[in-house]
Enzyme design. Sequence first.
Site, PDB file in Angstrom:
ATOM      1  N   TYR A   1      -2.303  -7.277 -36.904  1.00  0.00           N
ATOM      2  CA  TYR A   1      -0.983  -6.494 -36.645  1.00  0.00           C
ATOM      3  C   TYR A   1      -0.851  -5.949 -38.156  1.00  0.00           C
ATOM      4  CZ  TYR A   1       3.124  -5.101 -34.769  1.00  0.00           C
ATOM      5  OH  TYR A   1       3.638  -4.506 -33.839  1.00  0.00           O
TER       6      TYR A   1
ATOM      7  N   ARG B   1       7.627   5.635 -32.359  1.00  0.00           N
ATOM      8  CA  ARG B   1       8.457   5.782 -33.684  1.00  0.00           C
ATOM      9  C   ARG B   1       7.084   4.024 -34.363  1.00  0.00           C
ATOM     10  NH1 ARG B   1      12.138   1.530 -35.100  1.00  0.00           N
ATOM     11  NH2 ARG B   1       9.584   1.453 -35.474  1.00  0.00           N
TER      12      ARG B   1
ATOM     13  N   LYS C   1       0.280  -6.559 -30.399  1.00  0.00           N
ATOM     14  CA  LYS C   1       1.507  -7.343 -30.251  1.00  0.00           C
ATOM     15  C   LYS C   1       1.223  -8.598 -28.750  1.00  0.00           C
ATOM     16  CE  LYS C   1       5.589  -7.020 -32.468  1.00  0.00           C
ATOM     17  NZ  LYS C   1       6.929  -5.961 -32.608  1.00  0.00           N
TER      18      LYS C   1
ATOM     19  N   GLU D   1       8.914  -1.113 -27.330  1.00  0.00           N
ATOM     20  CA  GLU D   1       8.686  -1.449 -28.826  1.00  0.00           C
ATOM     21  C   GLU D   1       8.427  -0.516 -29.771  1.00  0.00           C
ATOM     22  OE1 GLU D   1       7.429  -4.371 -30.415  1.00  0.00           O
ATOM     23  OE2 GLU D   1       6.641  -3.235 -32.334  1.00  0.00           O
ATOM     24  N   ASP D   2       8.962   0.216 -30.651  1.00  0.00           N
ATOM     25  CA  ASP D   2       8.946   1.269 -31.186  1.00  0.00           C
ATOM     26  C   ASP D   2       9.023   1.966 -30.522  1.00  0.00           C
ATOM     27  OD1 ASP D   2       7.702  -0.653 -33.227  1.00  0.00           O
ATOM     28  OD2 ASP D   2       5.895   0.500 -33.189  1.00  0.00           O
TER      29      ASP D   2
ATOM     30  N   ASP E   1      12.198  -5.351 -29.183  1.00  0.00           N
ATOM     31  CA  ASP E   1      11.512  -6.313 -30.482  1.00  0.00           C
ATOM     32  C   ASP E   1      12.176  -5.845 -31.786  1.00  0.00           C
ATOM     33  OD1 ASP E   1      10.336  -8.907 -31.135  1.00  0.00           O
ATOM     34  OD2 ASP E   1       8.844  -7.403 -32.241  1.00  0.00           O
ATOM     35  N   ASP E   2      12.228  -4.473 -31.945  1.00  0.00           N
ATOM     36  CA  ASP E   2      12.796  -3.832 -33.116  1.00  0.00           C
ATOM     37  C   ASP E   2      14.418  -3.865 -33.687  1.00  0.00           C
ATOM     38  OD1 ASP E   2      10.464  -2.269 -33.697  1.00  0.00           O
ATOM     39  OD2 ASP E   2      10.769  -1.527 -31.322  1.00  0.00           O
TER      40      ASP E   2
ATOM     41  N   ASN F   1       8.127  -1.163 -43.693  1.00  0.00           N
ATOM     42  CA  ASN F   1       5.791  -1.133 -42.882  1.00  0.00           C
ATOM     43  C   ASN F   1       5.830  -0.110 -43.090  1.00  0.00           C
ATOM     44  OD1 ASN F   1       6.502  -4.489 -42.729  1.00  0.00           O
ATOM     45  ND2 ASN F   1       6.629  -3.534 -40.821  1.00  0.00           N
TER      46      ASN F   1
HETATM   47  P1  NAD Z   1      14.784   4.332 -37.996  1.00  0.00           P
HETATM   48  O1  NAD Z   1      13.716   4.706 -38.171  1.00  0.00           O
HETATM   49  O2  NAD Z   1      15.385   3.971 -36.510  1.00  0.00           O
HETATM   50  O3  NAD Z   1      15.695   4.293 -38.813  1.00  0.00           O
HETATM   51  C1  NAD Z   1      15.302   4.683 -40.714  1.00  0.00           C
HETATM   52  C2  NAD Z   1      16.759   4.685 -40.840  1.00  0.00           C
HETATM   53  O4  NAD Z   1      16.287   4.858 -42.659  1.00  0.00           O
HETATM   54  C3  NAD Z   1      17.143   5.523 -40.404  1.00  0.00           C
HETATM   55  O5  NAD Z   1      18.948   5.012 -40.430  1.00  0.00           O
HETATM   56  C4  NAD Z   1      17.269   6.435 -41.436  1.00  0.00           C
HETATM   57  O6  NAD Z   1      18.271   7.738 -41.767  1.00  0.00           O
HETATM   58  C5  NAD Z   1      17.060   5.967 -42.573  1.00  0.00           C
HETATM   59  N1  NAD Z   1      16.791   6.407 -44.111  1.00  0.00           N
HETATM   60  C6  NAD Z   1      15.688   7.155 -44.025  1.00  0.00           C
HETATM   61  N2  NAD Z   1      15.700   7.353 -45.332  1.00  0.00           N
HETATM   62  C7  NAD Z   1      16.621   7.253 -46.006  1.00  0.00           C
HETATM   63  C8  NAD Z   1      16.766   6.956 -47.181  1.00  0.00           C
HETATM   64  N3  NAD Z   1      15.985   7.674 -48.552  1.00  0.00           N
HETATM   65  N4  NAD Z   1      17.942   6.822 -47.476  1.00  0.00           N
HETATM   66  C9  NAD Z   1      18.777   5.563 -47.011  1.00  0.00           C
HETATM   67  N5  NAD Z   1      18.112   5.943 -45.528  1.00  0.00           N
HETATM   68  C10 NAD Z   1      16.928   6.664 -45.098  1.00  0.00           C
HETATM   69  O7  NAD Z   1      13.659   2.600 -38.002  1.00  0.00           O
HETATM   70  P2  NAD Z   1      13.749   0.760 -37.692  1.00  0.00           P
HETATM   71  O8  NAD Z   1      13.249   0.664 -36.528  1.00  0.00           O
HETATM   72  O9  NAD Z   1      15.157   0.716 -38.687  1.00  0.00           O
HETATM   73  O10 NAD Z   1      12.562   0.411 -39.023  1.00  0.00           O
HETATM   74  C11 NAD Z   1      13.007   0.947 -40.631  1.00  0.00           C
HETATM   75  C12 NAD Z   1      12.192   0.467 -41.286  1.00  0.00           C
HETATM   76  O11 NAD Z   1      12.152  -0.416 -40.548  1.00  0.00           O
HETATM   77  C13 NAD Z   1      10.468   0.685 -41.021  1.00  0.00           C
HETATM   78  O12 NAD Z   1       9.445   0.940 -42.014  1.00  0.00           O
HETATM   79  C14 NAD Z   1       9.794  -0.510 -40.299  1.00  0.00           C
HETATM   80  O13 NAD Z   1       8.769  -0.566 -40.228  1.00  0.00           O
HETATM   81  C15 NAD Z   1      11.019  -1.680 -40.771  1.00  0.00           C
HETATM   82  N6  NAD Z   1      11.072  -2.855 -39.750  1.00  0.00           N
HETATM   83  C16 NAD Z   1      10.124  -4.353 -40.213  1.00  0.00           C
HETATM   84  C17 NAD Z   1      10.261  -5.617 -39.741  1.00  0.00           C
HETATM   85  C18 NAD Z   1      10.240  -6.590 -39.978  1.00  0.00           C
HETATM   86  O14 NAD Z   1      10.078  -6.609 -41.276  1.00  0.00           O
HETATM   87  N7  NAD Z   1      10.277  -7.298 -39.725  1.00  0.00           N
HETATM   88  C19 NAD Z   1      10.746  -4.984 -38.119  1.00  0.00           C
HETATM   89  C20 NAD Z   1      11.485  -3.662 -37.870  1.00  0.00           C
HETATM   90  C21 NAD Z   1      11.063  -2.489 -38.743  1.00  0.00           C
END
Ligand code: NAD
Length: 535
Positions: free
Chosen positions: A92, A145, A163, A234-235, A257-258, A396
């Site tokens: 993963y 995404r 997954k 997912e994603d 899951d996200d 990530n």
């Molecule tokens: P998303 O695309 O829905 O959201 C990203 C957000 O960040 C958006 O609101 C965007 O406007 C904002 N953003 C982008 N650039 C920015 C900047 N320069 N300054 C401030 N804000 C900014 O994505 P998501 O699903 O919310 O995921 C975001 C991150 O979280 C990803 O990298 C994902 O890998 C990670 N994530 C981690 C876990 C975990 O650790 N368990 C789970 C889910 C997602």
Amino acid sequence: MDKKGIDILREPRINKSTAFTTEEKEELGLRGLLPYAVTSQQLQKQRVIDNIRIKDTDLQKYIFLSQLQERNERLFYSTIMDHLPELMPIIYTPTVGEACQKFSHIYRIAKGFYISPDDRGSIADILENWPVKDVRVIVVTDGSRILGLGDLGSNGMGIPIGKLSLYTAGAGIDPSYCMPVMLDLGTDNEALRTDPIYLGYPHVRLKGEAYNSMVDEFVQAVQQKFPKALIQFEDFTTDNAYGLLACYQKQVLCFNDDIQGTASIAAAGIFTAVQATNSLLEDQKIMFYGAGSASTGIADLIIKAFLEKGFSEADALSKIWMVDSRGLIVKGREGLSDIKGRFAQHHHHVSFIDAIRSVQPTILIGASGNGGSFTREVVETMSSFNEHPVIFALSNPTSKAECVAEDAYTWSKGKVIFASGSPFEPVTYNGKTFVPGQGNNVYIFPGIGLAALAVEAAYLPDSVFLVAAKVVAAEVEQTDLDNGTIYPKLSLLREISFKIAVAVAHHLYELKLARLDRPENLETHIRNMMYDPAY
Ligand code: NAD
């Protein structure tokens, strides 16, 4: 067993390769097809792990494991389960991200199920082609995404495959119940569309009604063909992730899951971090950097936790501060979506760093996909007014993490309580070694899935994710906290998943959301469902 000879060796579910005994070789027509020695599964696992460790790159390890899964399923799962902390980053995140980026180039064998716009009107029919009739867990993505890597189109298939491997390794869900699905409705990634090796539908993505009606046809076809199946979305991009969840959450057995899995694992981390700082949830001010599906999902679940503590909705919302690429989300800002608008605060517009100075959060959570955005200044500022600032860099893969573990410990002078989305090696600062916890959804979704299967849930309300978060937080031991880790040991995953499944199953019976009559002993019923890959 109705198969004989070479067909057995080509059937990953039953193949034991060099572990077939002399009697089995005789009986099954395998004499001559295998070397003389009969090896135990234990010895086979040793050979597998030795082979993995000599590979030069993580992608090579990924490919090796993927091929093992295609050859000998039980050996694959048994090896993963024995070496989960070492192999999870391979099957993963982060390696799966690289595998998805190169998916069309490293493609070897058909795995999972692909649906494209050409299948409109016949999705239920083509689901018949899936070799198993009793599917119980589907992980579906549209590849729009993938992790923090953007639109990878049909290359995102690596995610549902990975997954589902974790559902099996983490909670013992029988792999034959699992179906990875790619809703390949095009890609807006031009580089992919023009890559001659790209394997997906090489057109721009369907949008609006054309998109929604395809997803709906898929969801309804699943109800028809696999009525007991849990669908894990997912994603998907944030808008679609929320739209689909709002549309289907109470209609069919599904979750995202996200949004919900991330919320649950982050909430578990917050509960433990609060405990580690000897404070109360009521005393926290939580700032999110990034206001996408991960952050808003976490915020919504934490609000539920505040409500349980007797807070009003407005008081709970006052604890949550969101920052996006335009700065602090404040009332009156133009163009705010409904999702972000819900979290807008009465405050003047400020940049991220000024928002930290002004709000003085106790907890800072990064889910922005914007690598390196928790600078020295950010961490030092958080440390200036918190004895133990809580900082989660959840983005990530590793390159997108808001800060790396070493910087967090160094810049906070060892004061930070840190967790990340991708794994980090232990860090030694001033003679003390800190083991950063990984806020990995894998602690949550396999157990939730097992519960859903075990009780044949009608649907999953948000509250199941709070139940799961509390189970995970309760599994953290003092020795973990002493090392700076706010998540339990990954090696305990199967047991944690079992405990989540039991707690969530009880909760679903209380809510009358179980379709299966309550078994006499729920624990035994769940334990008996868990797949054991030993021969
Ligand atoms: P998303 O695309 O829905 O959201 C990203 C957000 O960040 C958006 O609101 C965007 O406007 C904002 N953003 C982008 N650039 C920015 C900047 N320069 N300054 C401030 N804000 C900014 O994505 P998501 O699903 O919310 O995921 C975001 C991150 O979280 C990803 O990298 C994902 O890998 C990670 N994530 C981690 C876990 C975990 O650790 N368990 C789970 C889910 C997602």
